[in-house]
Design a protein around this motif. Structure first.
Motif, PDB file in Angstrom:
ATOM      1  N   GLU A  78       3.732  -2.538  -8.528  1.00 54.12           N
ATOM      2  CA  GLU A  78       3.429  -1.484  -7.561  1.00 54.12           C
ATOM      3  C   GLU A  78       2.025  -0.953  -7.831  1.00 54.12           C
ATOM      4  O   GLU A  78       1.449  -1.192  -8.892  1.00 54.12           O
ATOM      5  CB  GLU A  78       4.449  -0.348  -7.620  1.00 54.12           C
ATOM      6  CG  GLU A  78       4.503   0.361  -8.929  1.00 54.12           C
ATOM      7  CD  GLU A  78       5.595   1.422  -8.963  1.00 54.12           C
ATOM      8  OE1 GLU A  78       5.461   2.358  -9.755  1.00 54.12           O
ATOM      9  OE2 GLU A  78       6.577   1.313  -8.204  1.00 54.12           O
ATOM     10  N   GLU A 103      -0.250  -9.963 -10.740  1.00 54.87           N
ATOM     11  CA  GLU A 103       0.125  -8.899  -9.808  1.00 54.87           C
ATOM     12  C   GLU A 103       0.969  -7.842 -10.503  1.00 54.87           C
ATOM     13  O   GLU A 103       1.919  -8.153 -11.220  1.00 54.87           O
ATOM     14  CB  GLU A 103       0.894  -9.456  -8.610  1.00 54.87           C
ATOM     15  CG  GLU A 103       1.193  -8.394  -7.572  1.00 54.87           C
ATOM     16  CD  GLU A 103       1.776  -8.938  -6.286  1.00 54.87           C
ATOM     17  OE1 GLU A 103       1.962  -8.145  -5.348  1.00 54.87           O
ATOM     18  OE2 GLU A 103       2.046 -10.156  -6.206  1.00 54.87           O
ATOM     19  N   PRO A 131      -7.187  -8.374   3.094  1.00 51.32           N
ATOM     20  CA  PRO A 131      -6.288  -9.529   3.090  1.00 51.32           C
ATOM     21  C   PRO A 131      -6.653 -10.612   4.107  1.00 51.32           C
ATOM     22  O   PRO A 131      -6.391 -11.789   3.872  1.00 51.32           O
ATOM     23  CB  PRO A 131      -4.916  -8.932   3.393  1.00 51.32           C
ATOM     24  CG  PRO A 131      -5.071  -7.476   3.485  1.00 51.32           C
ATOM     25  CD  PRO A 131      -6.512  -7.137   3.338  1.00 51.32           C
ATOM     26  N   LEU A 180      -1.203  -4.219  -4.601  1.00 53.52           N
ATOM     27  CA  LEU A 180      -1.352  -4.069  -3.157  1.00 53.52           C
ATOM     28  C   LEU A 180      -1.244  -2.604  -2.796  1.00 53.52           C
ATOM     29  O   LEU A 180      -0.306  -1.921  -3.226  1.00 53.52           O
ATOM     30  CB  LEU A 180      -0.299  -4.887  -2.417  1.00 53.52           C
ATOM     31  CG  LEU A 180      -0.343  -6.394  -2.668  1.00 53.52           C
ATOM     32  CD1 LEU A 180       0.770  -7.092  -1.890  1.00 53.52           C
ATOM     33  CD2 LEU A 180      -1.691  -6.983  -2.318  1.00 53.52           C
ATOM     34  N   GLU A 181      -2.201  -2.115  -2.010  1.00 55.05           N
ATOM     35  CA  GLU A 181      -2.206  -0.732  -1.537  1.00 55.05           C
ATOM     36  C   GLU A 181      -1.356  -0.683  -0.277  1.00 55.05           C
ATOM     37  O   GLU A 181      -1.760  -1.209   0.760  1.00 55.05           O
ATOM     38  CB  GLU A 181      -3.636  -0.284  -1.231  1.00 55.05           C
ATOM     39  CG  GLU A 181      -3.740   1.074  -0.565  1.00 55.05           C
ATOM     40  CD  GLU A 181      -3.138   2.185  -1.412  1.00 55.05           C
ATOM     41  OE1 GLU A 181      -2.107   2.751  -0.982  1.00 55.05           O
ATOM     42  OE2 GLU A 181      -3.677   2.470  -2.476  1.00 55.05           O
ATOM     43  N   PRO A 182      -0.151  -0.071  -0.343  1.00 55.29           N
ATOM     44  CA  PRO A 182       0.740  -0.122   0.814  1.00 55.29           C
ATOM     45  C   PRO A 182       0.271   0.693   2.016  1.00 55.29           C
ATOM     46  O   PRO A 182       0.573   0.357   3.152  1.00 55.29           O
ATOM     47  CB  PRO A 182       2.065   0.435   0.268  1.00 55.29           C
ATOM     48  CG  PRO A 182       1.681   1.266  -0.904  1.00 55.29           C
ATOM     49  CD  PRO A 182       0.433   0.639  -1.476  1.00 55.29           C
ATOM     50  N   ARG A 240      -3.530  -2.097   5.865  1.00 57.96           N
ATOM     51  CA  ARG A 240      -2.491  -1.904   4.850  1.00 57.96           C
ATOM     52  C   ARG A 240      -2.466  -3.139   3.957  1.00 57.96           C
ATOM     53  O   ARG A 240      -2.873  -4.215   4.358  1.00 57.96           O
ATOM     54  CB  ARG A 240      -1.121  -1.708   5.492  1.00 57.96           C
ATOM     55  CG  ARG A 240      -1.005  -0.395   6.238  1.00 57.96           C
ATOM     56  CD  ARG A 240       0.383  -0.235   6.846  1.00 57.96           C
ATOM     57  NE  ARG A 240       0.485   1.012   7.554  1.00 57.96           N
ATOM     58  CZ  ARG A 240       0.844   2.167   7.002  1.00 57.96           C
ATOM     59  NH1 ARG A 240       1.152   2.223   5.733  1.00 57.96           N
ATOM     60  NH2 ARG A 240       0.903   3.271   7.725  1.00 57.96           N
ATOM     61  N   ASN A 241      -1.957  -2.950   2.743  1.00 60.48           N
ATOM     62  CA  ASN A 241      -1.820  -4.045   1.769  1.00 60.48           C
ATOM     63  C   ASN A 241      -3.148  -4.686   1.369  1.00 60.48           C
ATOM     64  O   ASN A 241      -3.226  -5.897   1.163  1.00 60.48           O
ATOM     65  CB  ASN A 241      -0.835  -5.102   2.267  1.00 60.48           C
ATOM     66  CG  ASN A 241       0.560  -4.537   2.372  1.00 60.48           C
ATOM     67  OD1 ASN A 241       1.023  -3.858   1.457  1.00 60.48           O
ATOM     68  ND2 ASN A 241       1.216  -4.781   3.482  1.00 60.48           N
ATOM     69  N   THR A 242      -4.201  -3.847   1.245  1.00 58.57           N
ATOM     70  CA  THR A 242      -5.431  -4.375   0.675  1.00 58.57           C
ATOM     71  C   THR A 242      -5.154  -4.736  -0.783  1.00 58.57           C
ATOM     72  O   THR A 242      -4.278  -4.167  -1.432  1.00 58.57           O
ATOM     73  CB  THR A 242      -6.592  -3.367   0.752  1.00 58.57           C
ATOM     74  OG1 THR A 242      -6.223  -2.165   0.087  1.00 58.57           O
ATOM     75  CG2 THR A 242      -6.996  -3.086   2.190  1.00 58.57           C
TER      76      THR A 242
END
Length: 163
Positions: free
Chosen positions: A22, A19, A155, A52-54, A93-95
């Motif tokens: 950002e 991971e 997700p 993670l795409e916020p 969100r968070n893909t």
């Protein structure tokens, strides 16, 4: 390291990934000319990593009066139901964003008319276009010349496992 598996059947759909702290800056959407004449942007996430795409990403798309990209890494898209409006993502969100080559065994949804309207590849605006071998939709590949080059895993459709 994290491996992502299909939430429906449990099959691993990535190898081990690290991971990133950002989401990286997107390298721009000017696709590079390839041998087959198509164009593709540089991948947003390097091989072996995920981020993670916020912000909201992908379908559904909703009207906006402001000319913003339809989703991060995408172009501005006019609203076909408005003379001066635009569309923006109201998606998940968070893909989980990864280099498309880090996916294992995914196949493109056979309903190409719904997904493939870009000139050089998939634009991602029609929704999930990547399936696990079991048939479950797990994510969206974008690889058209005017989009970022990345794979977004939903997700709710994948499970992370730490190695």
């Amino acid at each position: 390291m994290t491996v992502f598996a299909c939430a429906t059947c449990g099959s691993a759909i990535t190898g081990p990934l690290t991971e990133l702290p950002e989401m990286p800056a997107r390298p721009g959407n000017r696709g590079h000319l390839r041998a087959d004449g198509s164009r593709r942007a540089t991948a947003t996430v390097p091989l072996g990593f995920f981020a993670l795409e916020p912000g909201p990403w992908g379908a559904p798309l909703v009207p906006s009066a402001e000319p913003h990209p339809v989703f991060p890494g995408g172009p501005c898209v006019g609203d076909p139901d408005s003379d001066d409006g635009f569309l923006v993502s109201a998606g998940t969100r968070n893909t989980v964003v990864l280099h498309p080559d880090d996916a294992r065994g995914l196949r493109q949804d056979p309903d190409l008319a719904r997904h493939c309207s870009g000139c050089c590849g998939l634009h991602g605006r029609a929704g999930m276009n990547q399936q696990c071998p079991c048939g479950a939709h797990v994510g969206t590949l974008v690889n058209d010349c005017n989009t970022a080059y990345e794979l977004h895993l939903e997700p709710s459709r994948v499970h992370p496992a730490t190695e």
